[in-house]
Design an enzyme around this catalytic site. Structure first.
Site, PDB file in Angstrom:
ATOM      1  N   ASP A 126      16.153  45.420 -11.107  1.00  0.00           N
ATOM      2  CA  ASP A 126      16.310  46.195  -9.873  1.00  0.00           C
ATOM      3  C   ASP A 126      16.067  45.355  -8.627  1.00  0.00           C
ATOM      4  O   ASP A 126      16.376  45.790  -7.515  1.00  0.00           O
ATOM      5  CB  ASP A 126      15.357  47.397  -9.870  1.00  0.00           C
ATOM      6  CG  ASP A 126      15.745  48.404 -10.937  1.00  0.00           C
ATOM      7  OD1 ASP A 126      14.941  49.292 -11.240  1.00  0.00           O
ATOM      8  OD2 ASP A 126      16.858  48.270 -11.486  1.00  0.00           O
TER       9      ASP A 126
ATOM     10  N   CYS B 231      27.539  54.377 -14.271  1.00  0.00           N
ATOM     11  CA  CYS B 231      27.485  54.376 -12.808  1.00  0.00           C
ATOM     12  C   CYS B 231      27.918  52.979 -12.378  1.00  0.00           C
ATOM     13  O   CYS B 231      28.496  52.228 -13.128  1.00  0.00           O
ATOM     14  CB  CYS B 231      26.084  54.722 -12.342  1.00  0.00           C
ATOM     15  SG  CYS B 231      24.934  53.493 -12.830  1.00  0.00           S
TER      16      CYS B 231
ATOM     17  N   LYS C 225       9.839  55.900  -7.469  1.00  0.00           N
ATOM     18  CA  LYS C 225      10.940  56.762  -7.923  1.00  0.00           C
ATOM     19  C   LYS C 225      10.987  56.782  -9.454  1.00  0.00           C
ATOM     20  O   LYS C 225      11.024  57.859 -10.070  1.00  0.00           O
ATOM     21  CB  LYS C 225      12.274  56.234  -7.397  1.00  0.00           C
ATOM     22  CG  LYS C 225      13.508  56.796  -8.086  1.00  0.00           C
ATOM     23  CD  LYS C 225      14.810  56.300  -7.508  1.00  0.00           C
ATOM     24  CE  LYS C 225      15.300  55.052  -8.120  1.00  0.00           C
ATOM     25  NZ  LYS C 225      15.972  55.193  -9.430  1.00  0.00           N
ATOM     26  N   ASN C 226      10.899  55.624 -10.075  1.00  0.00           N
ATOM     27  CA  ASN C 226      11.128  55.553 -11.529  1.00  0.00           C
ATOM     28  C   ASN C 226       9.935  55.973 -12.368  1.00  0.00           C
ATOM     29  O   ASN C 226      10.058  56.118 -13.586  1.00  0.00           O
ATOM     30  CB  ASN C 226      11.608  54.150 -11.909  1.00  0.00           C
ATOM     31  CG  ASN C 226      13.023  53.896 -11.380  1.00  0.00           C
ATOM     32  OD1 ASN C 226      13.695  54.824 -10.937  1.00  0.00           O
ATOM     33  ND2 ASN C 226      13.435  52.649 -11.401  1.00  0.00           N
TER      34      ASN C 226
ATOM     35  N   ARG D 211      26.027  52.216 -19.221  1.00  0.00           N
ATOM     36  CA  ARG D 211      24.759  52.957 -19.373  1.00  0.00           C
ATOM     37  C   ARG D 211      24.842  53.999 -20.487  1.00  0.00           C
ATOM     38  O   ARG D 211      24.713  55.209 -20.264  1.00  0.00           O
ATOM     39  CB  ARG D 211      24.358  53.566 -18.034  1.00  0.00           C
ATOM     40  CG  ARG D 211      24.311  52.475 -16.976  1.00  0.00           C
ATOM     41  CD  ARG D 211      23.638  52.863 -15.738  1.00  0.00           C
ATOM     42  NE  ARG D 211      22.186  52.921 -15.895  1.00  0.00           N
ATOM     43  CZ  ARG D 211      21.387  53.289 -14.896  1.00  0.00           C
ATOM     44  NH1 ARG D 211      21.910  53.651 -13.756  1.00  0.00           N
ATOM     45  NH2 ARG D 211      20.083  53.340 -15.066  1.00  0.00           N
TER      46      ARG D 211
ATOM     47  N   ARG E 147      18.916  57.674  -2.072  1.00  0.00           N
ATOM     48  CA  ARG E 147      18.483  58.173  -3.397  1.00  0.00           C
ATOM     49  C   ARG E 147      17.132  57.582  -3.781  1.00  0.00           C
ATOM     50  O   ARG E 147      16.340  58.209  -4.475  1.00  0.00           O
ATOM     51  CB  ARG E 147      19.508  57.766  -4.471  1.00  0.00           C
ATOM     52  CG  ARG E 147      20.766  58.567  -4.478  1.00  0.00           C
ATOM     53  CD  ARG E 147      21.595  58.212  -5.679  1.00  0.00           C
ATOM     54  NE  ARG E 147      20.748  58.151  -6.877  1.00  0.00           N
ATOM     55  CZ  ARG E 147      21.135  57.594  -8.028  1.00  0.00           C
ATOM     56  NH1 ARG E 147      22.329  57.058  -8.112  1.00  0.00           N
ATOM     57  NH2 ARG E 147      20.341  57.578  -9.070  1.00  0.00           N
TER      58      ARG E 147
HETATM   59  C1  EPZ Z   1      15.636  52.479 -15.954  1.00  0.00           C
HETATM   60  O1  EPZ Z   1      16.981  52.815 -16.263  1.00  0.00           O
HETATM   61  C2  EPZ Z   1      15.549  52.536 -14.435  1.00  0.00           C
HETATM   62  N1  EPZ Z   1      15.860  53.891 -13.965  1.00  0.00           N
HETATM   63  C3  EPZ Z   1      16.536  51.539 -13.831  1.00  0.00           C
HETATM   64  O2  EPZ Z   1      16.369  51.573 -12.416  1.00  0.00           O
HETATM   65  C4  EPZ Z   1      16.184  50.142 -14.341  1.00  0.00           C
HETATM   66  O3  EPZ Z   1      17.136  49.224 -13.848  1.00  0.00           O
HETATM   67  C5  EPZ Z   1      16.214  50.135 -15.872  1.00  0.00           C
HETATM   68  O4  EPZ Z   1      15.317  51.148 -16.380  1.00  0.00           O
HETATM   69  C6  EPZ Z   1      15.790  48.803 -16.446  1.00  0.00           C
HETATM   70  O5  EPZ Z   1      14.527  48.475 -15.986  1.00  0.00           O
HETATM   71  C7  EPZ Z   1      14.906  54.835 -14.046  1.00  0.00           C
HETATM   72  O6  EPZ Z   1      13.808  54.608 -14.521  1.00  0.00           O
HETATM   73  C8  EPZ Z   1      15.279  56.196 -13.531  1.00  0.00           C
HETATM   74  P1  EPZ Z   1      17.397  51.084 -19.827  1.00  0.00           P
HETATM   75  P2  EPZ Z   1      17.411  53.095 -17.806  1.00  0.00           P
HETATM   76  O7  EPZ Z   1      17.581  52.219 -20.756  1.00  0.00           O
HETATM   77  O8  EPZ Z   1      16.320  53.801 -18.516  1.00  0.00           O
HETATM   78  C9  EPZ Z   1      21.132  49.575 -22.298  1.00  0.00           C
HETATM   79  C10 EPZ Z   1      17.050  51.729 -10.175  1.00  0.00           C
HETATM   80  O9  EPZ Z   1      17.741  50.983  -9.463  1.00  0.00           O
HETATM   81  N2  EPZ Z   1      20.980  50.825 -23.048  1.00  0.00           N
HETATM   82  O10 EPZ Z   1      16.159  50.258 -19.927  1.00  0.00           O
HETATM   83  O11 EPZ Z   1      18.752  53.712 -17.788  1.00  0.00           O
HETATM   84  C11 EPZ Z   1      21.645  49.836 -20.887  1.00  0.00           C
HETATM   85  O12 EPZ Z   1      23.058  49.942 -20.890  1.00  0.00           O
HETATM   86  C12 EPZ Z   1      17.482  52.009 -11.599  1.00  0.00           C
HETATM   87  O13 EPZ Z   1      15.987  52.285  -9.819  1.00  0.00           O
HETATM   88  C13 EPZ Z   1      21.757  51.024 -24.183  1.00  0.00           C
HETATM   89  O14 EPZ Z   1      22.556  50.184 -24.556  1.00  0.00           O
HETATM   90  O15 EPZ Z   1      17.518  51.590 -18.331  1.00  0.00           O
HETATM   91  C14 EPZ Z   1      21.162  48.622 -20.138  1.00  0.00           C
HETATM   92  O16 EPZ Z   1      22.079  47.558 -20.353  1.00  0.00           O
HETATM   93  C15 EPZ Z   1      18.792  51.328 -11.963  1.00  0.00           C
HETATM   94  N3  EPZ Z   1      21.627  52.195 -24.872  1.00  0.00           N
HETATM   95  C16 EPZ Z   1      19.834  48.296 -20.816  1.00  0.00           C
HETATM   96  O17 EPZ Z   1      19.854  48.969 -22.082  1.00  0.00           O
HETATM   97  C17 EPZ Z   1      20.733  53.172 -24.469  1.00  0.00           C
HETATM   98  O18 EPZ Z   1      20.637  54.213 -25.156  1.00  0.00           O
HETATM   99  C18 EPZ Z   1      18.614  48.776 -20.028  1.00  0.00           C
HETATM  100  O19 EPZ Z   1      18.709  50.151 -19.923  1.00  0.00           O
HETATM  101  C19 EPZ Z   1      19.962  52.948 -23.312  1.00  0.00           C
HETATM  102  C20 EPZ Z   1      20.090  51.768 -22.620  1.00  0.00           C
END
Ligand code: EPZ
Length: 415
Positions: free
Chosen positions: A304, A116, A22-23, A121, A396
């Site tokens: 995850d 969410c 998915k990701n 996020r 999803r």
């Molecule tokens: C991706 O989400 C994945 N989703 C998530 O999988 C996964 O948990 C996550 O990466 C971490 O590995 C997809 O790829 C579609 P991040 P993403 O930006 O990109 C903070 C699942 O269950 N952050 O690496 O949203 C954020 O709040 C999903 O399949 C900021 O502060 O994750 C979090 O604490 C859930 N500012 C941390 O970084 C930003 O601009 C990691 O977020 C962006 C992120």
């Protein structure tokens, strides 16, 4: 709202396989609009999130054909650069279109994707990256309006190795006139899959899988056919389902080197694991051992998988401590497990899980995608019948989860 009904106590055994990631699929589907042409994707999981991405592609002017796990995207007539608000709110990862639209159109309009169930996020790192690339960003009434004459290649230092921000910067700078460097980039395998896809389209990107990625802009991209990598979290989920039921599985179509932290933890919990070319054989002990887990950015233990392991550890012998270092609200599933008899206590970023002999089937809620999967695993091993509500979350991100589990001897059906 749909639910799963699960008759617990069945030991899983047999063979299964992992679907496409998915990701990895979501950013690659967004990236397809960078080329005014045809993109053919194979091994795309047939799940709600990829269906949502198809809706967004169509809303931007793409023609999309889907046949099971094959998707053909014709982006020759993409004419819009605004992501529909309703679709943004239904799936936060639609923010990944921003970089692709900016890369192609030098302008993009989208709304805050909203938090969410697992945390606020924010997208500040995405927006800071765009600003460093010279993009003007105006915000009003929840909409984010981006435009730029020419993307200015530069070096971007990420405060945190955000997966989404890394992907968005890669997409926005693909067609720029010069080289952009991302320092402290995310190293997840999905980033490498995106780099491989873009390079097959004619991009010039290197460094994915490390913490420095270089994107050398090109003038034009070309049509491409691409096979999506296997889903490492689904692999971990099926292995976890086997582990929690004391079963054994031969899991096929796995990318072993994507899941070494998961394999290592399952081994520590007492599972016997044999690795073969793209296959894993796992034999679980009668009772799992308690262990400690700390989630970290890749190549650390994946956040995850945190809820999946949380379910497995509720019946382990001893006390386990799980520390969630990535998201601030990813323990909601534990209160649902408590309804089944789990003994858990949350202290700040850590959950203390005291292993018990038995979980009892009852009515529980899916709190989010991975929290929902955790409920399914608990139901598989519980005494009696479990009803898991709000399984739209689970649908999803997991393709044919009930079918795969039933083929392994579970008794789970959707109502
Ligand atoms: C991706 O989400 C994945 N989703 C998530 O999988 C996964 O948990 C996550 O990466 C971490 O590995 C997809 O790829 C579609 P991040 P993403 O930006 O990109 C903070 C699942 O269950 N952050 O690496 O949203 C954020 O709040 C999903 O399949 C900021 O502060 O994750 C979090 O604490 C859930 N500012 C941390 O970084 C930003 O601009 C990691 O977020 C962006 C992120």
């Amino acid at each position: 709202m749909s639910s799963y009904i699960i008759e617990g106590g069945k030991r899983l055994q047999g063979e299964s396989y992992v679907s496409g990631s998915k990701n990895a699929s979501l950013p690659i589907m967004a990236a397809s609009i960078l080329n005014k042409g045809i993109t053919k994707l194979y091994n795309v999981p047939n799940i709600h999130d990829t269906q949502m991405m198809i809706e967004i592609l169509k809303s931007l002017g793409c023609k999309v054909k889907k046949n099971q796990n094959k998707i053909v995207i014709d982006s020759r007539n993409v004419c819009k650069y605004e992501i529909p608000e309703n679709l943004m709110h239904q799936m936060r990862s639609s923010v990944i279109f921003a970089g692709a639209i900016l890369g192609r159109y030098k302008k993009a309009i989208f709304s805050y994707p909203g938090g969410c169930d697992i945390g606020s996020r924010p997208i500040d790192l995405h927006l800071k990256g765009f600003e460093k690339l010279g993009v003007n960003i105006n915000k009003n009434f929840g909409k984010i309006i981006c435009n730029v004459e020419e993307i200015t290649p530069c070096e971007i230092n990420l405060d945190f190795p955000s997966v989404g921000a890394t992907e968005n910067i890669m997409l926005a700078s693909c067609l720029a006139n010069g080289t952009t460097t991302i320092v402290n980039s995310a190293m997840e395998p999905e980033i490498t899959d995106l780099q491989n896809f873009l390079n097959q389209m004619g991009a010039k990107i290197s460094g994915a899988g490390t913490n420095i990625i270089k994107i050398q802009g090109v003038n034009k991209l070309k049509d491409v056919s691409y096979n999506i990598m296997p889903d490492r979290i689904e692999a971990g989920t099926l292995l976890g389902a086997t582990a929690i039921t004391g079963g054994e599985i031969l899991l096929k179509k796995v990318e072993i080197n994507h899941i070494t932290p998961i394999i290592d933890k399952l081994g520590q919990m007492g599972c016997k694991i044999k690795l073969k070319e793209r296959e894993i054989e796992l034999k679980a002990p009668k009772r799992l051992k308690a262990i400690d887990i700390k989630t970290m950015p890749y190549p650390g233990f994946p956040t995850d998988m945190q809820a999946i392991m949380g379910a497995c550890l509720t019946m382990a012998s001893g006390t386990s401590i799980i520390t969630e270092n990535i998201f601030e609200n990813r323990f909601k599933y534990l209160s649902e497990l408590e309804k089944m008899g789990a003994k858990v206590k949350i202290e700040g970023k850590s959950a203390i899980i005291k292993g018990t002999r038995t979980l009892y089937g009852t009515k529980v809620n899916s709190t989010d995608l991975r929290g929902g999967a955790s409920m399914v695993l608990a139901g598989l091993s519980a005494k009696g019948t479990t009803k898991v509500d709000n399984i739209e979350y689970i649908l999803r991100g997991y393709e044919k989860l009930d079918e795969k589990l039933n083929n392994l001897g579970a008794e789970i059906y959707k109502i």
